[in-house]
Design a protein around this motif. Structure first.
Motif, PDB file in Angstrom:
ATOM      1  N   SER A  93      -2.074  14.187  -3.317  1.00 50.88           N
ATOM      2  CA  SER A  93      -1.968  13.101  -1.978  1.00 50.88           C
ATOM      3  C   SER A  93      -2.097  11.462  -1.986  1.00 50.88           C
ATOM      4  N   LYS A  94      -1.639  11.664  -3.038  1.00 48.15           N
ATOM      5  CA  LYS A  94      -1.039  10.426  -3.318  1.00 48.15           C
ATOM      6  C   LYS A  94      -0.158   9.390  -3.321  1.00 48.15           C
ATOM      7  N   LYS A 107      -3.536   0.202  -6.415  1.00 55.27           N
ATOM      8  CA  LYS A 107      -4.253  -0.078  -5.724  1.00 55.27           C
ATOM      9  C   LYS A 107      -3.215   0.524  -4.278  1.00 55.27           C
ATOM     10  N   LYS A 143      -2.006   2.774  -1.481  1.00 55.62           N
ATOM     11  CA  LYS A 143      -2.852   4.978  -0.549  1.00 55.62           C
ATOM     12  C   LYS A 143      -1.501   6.116  -1.267  1.00 55.62           C
ATOM     13  N   LYS A 144      -0.531   5.230  -0.835  1.00 56.55           N
ATOM     14  CA  LYS A 144       0.347   6.775  -1.177  1.00 56.55           C
ATOM     15  C   LYS A 144       2.012   5.726  -2.058  1.00 56.55           C
ATOM     16  N   LYS A 186       0.757  -1.322   0.054  1.00 58.98           N
ATOM     17  CA  LYS A 186      -0.125  -0.043  -0.057  1.00 58.98           C
ATOM     18  C   LYS A 186       1.172   1.179  -0.039  1.00 58.98           C
ATOM     19  N   TYR A 187       1.884   0.880   0.452  1.00 58.02           N
ATOM     20  CA  TYR A 187       3.007   2.685   0.512  1.00 58.02           C
ATOM     21  C   TYR A 187       4.538   1.826   0.101  1.00 58.02           C
TER      22      TYR A 187
END
Length: 220
Positions: free
Chosen positions: A143-144, A110, A112-113, A29-30
């Motif tokens: 923001s991503k 997929k 988040k950042k 996710k990161y």
């Protein structure tokens, strides 16, 4: 790295930030994405090549003609074994901004950042995104992502440089005559690397940096 006589506090701060990111456990996710770009000149032969045959490699004359150039954007999730190669005509702020959107929406949708490691080129900014998209879209993209710059004169810290070196050895290091050929061949190379989930093992830690480079450290 070896051309720098002194490593000041600002250099160490940025170096430690990158090395700390590299040491983290992989998080889908990161992801930590290393980004760089490379100019490729299109070269055509003046004399006809002698094609390869059993026991004899392809032969070509040392003379050539340059037919323009293109830019290759390279982004690699080195722990996840995913990379993206995109060929563009130029590497302007607009090209950079639209490539970041491509990474966010198409390559890593997929996540988040995206934590993006890159150099200090003046096109590599959040401002480039604000200038090239409608405000709400720009805010969504920003923001991503988070940008993490390597210190100046520290391209060795960017793992994308390793990926580019592999690409040159296996794909782009030879004569390529035009953008269409470059796009097709880098796409095929990238797809093969991704299919194999090819990763890069980075073992140089903050502790290693202090041990190897401490004699260049300054107090300021």
């Amino acid at each position: 790295m070896w051309c720098i006589a002194e490593i000041d506090a600002e250099y160490r701060k940025k170096m430690y930030k990158v090395l700390n990111l590299y040491e983290e456990e992989y998080n889908l996710k990161y992801p930590v994405i290393c980004f760089d770009e490379k100019q490729k000149y299109f070269i055509s032969d003046v004399k006809t090549k002698i094609p390869m045959k059993p026991g004899s490699p392809e032969k070509y004359d040392y003379t050539y003609k340059i037919n323009g150039s293109a830019n290759i954007f390279v982004a690699v999730d080195f722990k996840g074994g995913v990379r993206d190669i995109t060929v563009t005509d130029r590497r302007t702020k607009s090209d950079f901004a639209h490539y970041i959107k491509h990474l966010v929406d198409n390559v890593f949708p997929k996540a988040k950042k995206l934590r993006i490691i890159m150099d200090n080129l003046n096109t590599h900014t959040y401002t480039a995104i604000l200038e090239n998209f409608e405000f709400n879209e720009a805010v969504r993209l920003i923001s991503k992502i988070s940008f993490h710059n390597t210190p100046k004169h520290a391209s060795w810290l960017n793992i994308a440089e390793i990926e580019i070196n592999i690409m040159d050895i296996e794909c782009t290091g030879r004569r390529i005559k035009d953008k269409n050929t470059l796009t097709k061949e880098t796409k095929a190379w990238c797809e093969k690397r991704n299919k194999n989930k090819s990763k890069i093992n980075w073992n140089f830690t903050k502790k290693d940096a202090d041990k190897k480079l401490y004699k260049y450290y300054t107090k300021s």
